[in-house]
Design a protein around this motif. Structure first.
Motif, PDB file in Angstrom:
ATOM      1  N   LEU A   1       0.818  -1.203   0.000  1.00  0.00           N
ATOM      2  CA  LEU A   1       0.000   0.000   0.000  1.00  0.00           C
ATOM      3  C   LEU A   1       0.854   1.256   0.000  1.00  0.00           C
ATOM      4  O   LEU A   1       1.966   1.273   0.546  1.00  0.00           O
ATOM      5  CB  LEU A   1      -0.914   0.037   1.222  1.00  0.00           C
ATOM      6  N   THR A   2       0.318   2.306  -0.588  1.00  0.00           N
ATOM      7  CA  THR A   2       0.852   3.657  -0.476  1.00  0.00           C
ATOM      8  C   THR A   2      -0.320   4.610  -0.313  1.00  0.00           C
ATOM      9  O   THR A   2      -1.482   4.238  -0.538  1.00  0.00           O
ATOM     10  CB  THR A   2       1.674   4.062  -1.714  1.00  0.00           C
ATOM     11  N   TYR A   3      -0.019   5.827   0.101  1.00  0.00           N
ATOM     12  CA  TYR A   3      -1.043   6.873   0.171  1.00  0.00           C
ATOM     13  C   TYR A   3      -0.600   7.967  -0.787  1.00  0.00           C
ATOM     14  O   TYR A   3       0.542   8.435  -0.735  1.00  0.00           O
ATOM     15  CB  TYR A   3      -1.166   7.411   1.591  1.00  0.00           C
ATOM     16  N   VAL A   4      -1.482   8.354  -1.699  1.00  0.00           N
ATOM     17  CA  VAL A   4      -1.094   9.228  -2.805  1.00  0.00           C
ATOM     18  C   VAL A   4      -1.917  10.512  -2.762  1.00  0.00           C
ATOM     19  O   VAL A   4      -3.146  10.470  -2.576  1.00  0.00           O
ATOM     20  CB  VAL A   4      -1.288   8.517  -4.161  1.00  0.00           C
ATOM     21  N   LEU A   5      -1.254  11.638  -2.942  1.00  0.00           N
ATOM     22  CA  LEU A   5      -1.924  12.917  -3.124  1.00  0.00           C
ATOM     23  C   LEU A   5      -1.687  13.382  -4.554  1.00  0.00           C
ATOM     24  O   LEU A   5      -0.540  13.548  -4.981  1.00  0.00           O
ATOM     25  CB  LEU A   5      -1.378  13.957  -2.143  1.00  0.00           C
ATOM     26  N   ASN A   6      -2.769  13.559  -5.315  1.00  0.00           N
ATOM     27  CA  ASN A   6      -2.694  14.048  -6.688  1.00  0.00           C
ATOM     28  C   ASN A   6      -3.295  15.447  -6.739  1.00  0.00           C
ATOM     29  O   ASN A   6      -4.498  15.632  -6.460  1.00  0.00           O
ATOM     30  CB  ASN A   6      -3.463  13.130  -7.640  1.00  0.00           C
ATOM     31  N   ALA A   7      -2.474  16.434  -7.058  1.00  0.00           N
ATOM     32  CA  ALA A   7      -2.918  17.824  -7.127  1.00  0.00           C
ATOM     33  C   ALA A   7      -3.018  18.257  -8.579  1.00  0.00           C
ATOM     34  O   ALA A   7      -2.266  17.790  -9.446  1.00  0.00           O
ATOM     35  CB  ALA A   7      -1.954  18.728  -6.365  1.00  0.00           C
ATOM     36  N   LYS A   8      -3.965  19.199  -8.829  1.00  0.00           N
ATOM     37  CA  LYS A   8      -4.206  19.617 -10.219  1.00  0.00           C
ATOM     38  C   LYS A   8      -4.738  21.045 -10.234  1.00  0.00           C
ATOM     39  O   LYS A   8      -5.501  21.456  -9.362  1.00  0.00           O
ATOM     40  CB  LYS A   8      -5.211  18.659 -10.868  1.00  0.00           C
ATOM     41  N   TYR A   9      -4.330  21.773 -11.265  1.00  0.00           N
ATOM     42  CA  TYR A   9      -4.878  23.112 -11.496  1.00  0.00           C
ATOM     43  C   TYR A   9      -4.908  23.378 -12.991  1.00  0.00           C
ATOM     44  O   TYR A   9      -3.925  23.147 -13.699  1.00  0.00           O
ATOM     45  CB  TYR A   9      -4.023  24.193 -10.802  1.00  0.00           C
ATOM     46  N   THR A  10      -6.028  23.890 -13.495  1.00  0.00           N
ATOM     47  CA  THR A  10      -6.181  24.287 -14.889  1.00  0.00           C
ATOM     48  C   THR A  10      -6.281  25.803 -14.949  1.00  0.00           C
ATOM     49  O   THR A  10      -7.132  26.406 -14.261  1.00  0.00           O
ATOM     50  CB  THR A  10      -7.428  23.645 -15.516  1.00  0.00           C
TER      51      THR A  10
END
Length: 1020
Positions: free
Chosen positions: A863-872
């Motif tokens: 397992l891992t814990y993932v943070l995916n950030a995004k901006y348009t």
């Protein structure tokens, strides 16, 4: 004695008819002499008379002379052994004969002459470089599987061919270098100690060095040469090798295929379809409908839908109308952003030229699909759209039930029947006959924009507590399926829970499925899965496990069920497998499980395309694995049972294949998602696979110093990496602005864009034959892509699940200025093996996430814990908006050693006492395993769980390379035995900031001195 070269068969002599072709039968054995050689000679004499070819038989190698060999269309090498050629000149004559277009037929021992040291060319040309180390212990009755149904040597053979044989093994599988005609089924006989496994080629053919080679490892015993099927097999091969009968021998020769890049500037591509004019339509999850036009070799955006993108939602499905050439209709399945209800929508739109008319929308059907405003996002959207015979339209829908929000259900079918827990109940959706979720729907669209119900669906219109749109029910997530246009059968794959063995009183391991749906039915979920292994009801409050469901007579007793209580019997899939090696279907391998059902190929001899797949693949299904990065060819027999699963184009990398279909040209079109589950991959793309067979086009590779920025924008382009597979020199041509005029012929030109706009710079490379390859680079002049950075937590940081982790995202955009943080989103996801379970987008640049909120996985899962950030950004002034991404992967502080990302010299050993039953072993001095990404910021000490009967050696923790910065050294203690585990005393870790690839480097004065089970990091 060498017989006269003009000898004729008896039939030709009596009729005066000229022989169809001339054959040399060479029978010398310089080593072991098979007793079946006389029987083989007699067979060829009889077949020569019957099939009108001339035959010259000899054991004298003097016949291997350039002038003499020119008299023959084919040379049959019968049971030869040892060095049967006396001189270099004779051997060279054999080579010259093949290179001059001659045919060779090789039988049994000729594939094992033992001359690989003296004459390596022989095994290379006959066996594709493979050698025979051993065979079965004697002549044994076994089964051969005949996958090629069209070659002259196999077209009349049974699919399962039972016969006695001394079954040869080979040290390497020649598939990929030869065209495999027949394979041996090792489960039907004892293959001995050198068994090859599930794929064991036994007869093959190939075009090589200008000649034709047909070979079989069968034919050991005397009775073989009077066996009708074997004689037909050999003589069919001879007629092909002699040029008397046509046949294709390239279907499983990977060098005959070409993977052509059409568009490698994709972003989260989902589905594709190919119009009859060759245009390729594909969609992206963020809402774009794109069109690759082969006339311009470039992609345009036809239009963009406004979509809700939480979880796995967005624009997820598409299909062109069967009559698209006339009506220009396209069907899209998407999550409308402005919908007041939680639905996904299937609509029809009209395409005008290469433009999607957004005003032409005709809504066909809305499907419930809850959003984060109602409950945390579950995923399991499904969304594939396919047409079948009679303009029937199929839609695959996931069960819309979260798999990971409650640890009570992790790894099992979520069946929460407690009050207020209905959102965790798949019996409410997939098991409910009155709900569209967890189903494959089938409708027939009308020209007016609605639909009718075709005959043959699971429930007739008007049946109480049912939906007539349902064709097949009982799916967790039928993410990819296809409809065979000839039979109408639906080939559908379904996903399973994330859990390995063992089976418990609550249910089986997490299994995935490949179903061939021949008629409407129930396929089990959430009551049964895999090969009809049943789940059981469970009450988390009392921990009471009920009796397992009856797959033959399933009953939906859920209080949340609004449909029928008694369900149709569960149908068993054709293929099922889990995370480990499958005992039933070993060909599918092991690892993450993400099955995809691809197209069924049908050969059209009248199709003028020179790149169409060969007739060998007629009726074959192309199955692909998103998690395992491969494509397989699945063969079904006449009773629609699995006959054989074969590799397809294993020499090529398939980077999480997302969708594929055959175009009107008979080529295979493929979308690849790219390396990271979270999307935004720069290695996603659209490709075409051609059956090129010597018609290979050059490969264009184009790069740019920058692809966006303010005007004036100076861009340095390069064609470095472009190449011709045949070694030709290349000519270069660049079109910088997409106007169809080439502006430069330099391999590395520059261009300054002074006018704002979106441009496509195209590179064209042309070889000496006039064939051309293309590559495109989008250039945005007048807008700069935002830079999205997750300031903390550091990428690769080490956590304990359940920690509350603060985060901060910084976005810079030169044109937008200060960014509105309300437009920035962060999506927490639980990473498991090589996939992720995304959740709800959280707006804002700062916050805190609870790493325990995503539910549980089985003890010991990777397992891992993932943070995916995004901006348009805002785009503007005729310039499109651009999106920036940021990502931080958090690793557990306790990491099992076998969950490494790279290794050298070690292997994974199964042992019951190890965590999750596995550890790293076969460790020698200098071996290593590595984890990436990983950061030791805030880490004070490291220790290891290991076993050693010797107590020698050490484990070094290093950064960036096996000989990189040394962070810690841990001596290996004597634990008392291989299966006795101890944790080493904590050792201080040298401070190091940032993200790195961390190596565990093993040092030892002796080989195999210790095994490693896990690594533990601790804070101060």
């Amino acid at each position: 004695m060498l017989l006269a070269l003009t000898a004729l068969p008896a039939g030709a002599a009596t009729t005066g008819k000229a022989p169809a072709f001339n054959v040399l039968l060479f029978t010398r054995a310089a080593g072991y002499v098979h007793a079946s050689i006389p029987a083989g000679i007699q067979m060829f004499e009889e077949e020569a008379a019957e099939n009108n070819f001339s035959l010259v038989e000899t054991a004298d190698p003097a016949v291997f002379d350039d002038a003499k060999l020119k008299e023959f269309d084919a040379v049959v090498m019968l049971q030869n052994s040892g060095m049967v050629w006396d001189t270099d000149a004779q051997r060279e004559a054999m080579r010259t004969y093949v290179q001059g277009g001659g045919g060779v037929v090789a039988l049994h021992n000729t594939l094992d002459m033992g001359v690989e040291q003296e004459f390596p060319w022989w095994d290379e040309v006959i066996n594709g470089g493979a050698h025979m180390p051993a065979h079965s212990p004697g002549v044994l009755k076994g089964t051969a599987k005949v996958a090629d149904r069209v070659h002259p040597s196999t077209e009349g053979l049974p699919e399962r061919w039972e016969r006695p044989e001394e079954w040869y093994n080979f040290d390497a599988n020649p598939r990929g270098d030869v065209h495999v005609l027949v394979t041996a089924d090792e489960t039907t006989y004892d293959p001995g100690g050198s068994a090859m496994g599930a794929d064991h080629p036994i007869s093959w053919c190939r075009n090589t060095e200008g000649g034709r080679v047909w070979a079989t490892a069968m034919g050991h015993d005397v009775p073989a040469y009077t066996e009708a099927a074997f004689r037909d097999h050999v003589i069919g091969g001879l007629r092909w090798a002699a040029g008397d009968k046509p046949g294709d021998c390239g279907g499983t020769v990977w060098s005959g295929y070409e993977k052509v890049t059409l568009d490698d500037n994709t972003a989260d591509p989902m589905e594709l379809d190919v119009a009859k004019d060759g245009r390729v339509f594909y969609i992206q999850r963020s809402g774009e409908v794109n069109v690759f036009d082969p006339a311009t070799h470039a992609t345009t955006t036809a239009g963009k839908l406004d979509v809700y993108g939480g979880g796995e939602d967005g624009l997820v499905g598409m299909e062109l109308d069967p009559d698209f050439t006339k009506n220009h209709w396209i069907y899209l399945y998407y999550a409308p952003a402005g919908a007041t209800q939680d639905v996904n929508r299937l609509s029809r739109f009209t395409v005008k030229g290469n433009t999607l008319d957004l005003t032409s929308e005709k809504t066909l059907i809305d499907v419930p699909a809850y959003r984060d405003r109602t409950f945390p996002e579950p995923g399991h959207t499904g969304g594939a759209v396919e047409f079948g015979p009679g303009r029937t339209l199929y839609l695959g829908v996931g069960d819309d039930t979260p798999p990971n929000l409650d640890p009570h259900w992790q790894g099992y079918a979520p069946l929460d029947w407690r009050e207020g827990k209905e959102m965790l109940d798949a019996a409410r959706t997939a098991g409910n006959t009155d709900d569209l979720r967890g189903k494959i729907l089938r409708i027939r669209p009308t020209d007016a924009g609605g639909y009718t119900i075709p005959k043959g669906n699971l429930f007739a219109r008007g049946t109480a507590d049912t939906r007539p749109e349902i064709y097949a029910m009982g799916f967790r997530n039928p993410f990819r399926f296809t409809v065979d246009p000839k039979t109408g059968y639906v080939h559908a794959s379904d996903y399973g829970p994330d859990r390995g063995l063992p089976t418990t009183d609550r249910g089986p391991e997490g299994l995935v499925e490949y179903n061939v749906i021949k008629k409407a039915g129930n396929f089990g979920w959430p009551f049964c899965h895999g090969n009809n292994q049943a789940y059981a009801p469970y009450n988390p409050d009392t921990e009471e496990v009920g009796p397992k469901f009856d797959c033959a007579k399933p009953v939906n007793a859920s209080p949340n069920n609004t449909g029928l209580r008694e369900l149709p019997p569960v149908q068993q899939p054709e293929i099922w497998y889990g995370y480990g090696a499958s005992p039933e279907f070993p060909e599918v391998g092991s690892g993450g499980s993400a099955p995809m059902s691809g197209p069924v190929y049908h050969y059209d001899s009248e199709n003028p395309s020179t790149t169409k797949f060969p007739a060998y693949f007629e009726g074959a299904s192309f199955f692909y694995e998103w998690a395992r990065d491969y494509v397989k060819e699945v063969r079904f027999d006449k009773s629609h049972k699995v006959l054989k699963i074969n590799d397809f184009l294993s020499s090529q990398k398939f980077n999480k294949p997302m969708d594929m279909t055959f175009g009107p040209d008979g080529s295979l079109y493929v979308l690849e998602w790219g390396s990271s589950f979270g999307g935004g991959n720069n290695d996603s793309g659209l490709y075409r696979i051609d059956y090129a067979q010597g018609q290979r086009v050059p490969v264009a590779r184009a790069t740019a110093s920058v692809t966006d920025g303010p005007v004036p924008l100076k861009v340095d382009f390069s064609a470095e990496g472009s190449a011709d597979p045949d070694g030709d020199a290349l000519d270069y041509a660049w079109d910088f602005d997409g106007d169809g005029t080439y502006d430069s012929t330099e391999p590395a030109p520059s261009r300054t864009y002074t006018v704002k706009g979106d441009y496509t710079a195209q590179l064209k490379v042309t070889d000496s034959s006039g064939r051309s390859g293309y590559a495109n680079i989008p250039v945005t002049a007048g807008n700069t892509a935002p830079e999205v950075t997750i300031d903390f937590p550091v990428n690769g940081g080490l956590i304990e699940f359940g920690d509350r982790i603060p985060y901060k995202v910084t976005v810079t955009d030169p044109e937008d200025g200060p960014v509105d943080c309300a437009e920035v989103t962060v999506n927490p996801a639980l990473g498991h093996d090589d996939h992720e379970h995304p959740t709800t987008d959280i707006p804002g640049c700062e916050g805190t996430v609870d790493t325990g909120d995503l539910g549980g996985h089985p003890e010991g899962a990777d397992l891992t814990y993932v943070l995916n950030a995004k901006y348009t950004d805002k785009g503007g002034d005729g310039v499109s908006a651009l999106t920036g991404y940021g990502r931080s992967v958090l690793q557990p502080r306790h990491k099992q050693a076998e969950y490494h990302d790279a290794q050298s010299g070690t292997r994974i050993i199964s042992q019951e006492g190890a965590e999750n039953g596995k550890r790293i072993g076969d460790i020698s001095d200098g071996d290593w395993v590595a984890f990436d990404p990983m950061s030791v910021e805030g880490i004070a000490t490291v220790s290891y769980t290991l076993s050693s009967p010797n107590g020698v050696g050490a484990v070094e923790l290093r950064a960036d390379a096996p000989d990189g910065t040394l962070l810690a050294t841990t001596p290996v203690p004597d634990t008392g035995g291989w299966d006795t585990y101890r944790a080493t005393p904590p050792v201080p870790v040298q401070p190091l900031t940032g993200t790195h690839k961390l190596y565990l480097v093993f040092t030892s004065p002796q080989d195999n001195s210790f095994d490693v089970d896990a690594v533990d990091f601790a804070t101060g």
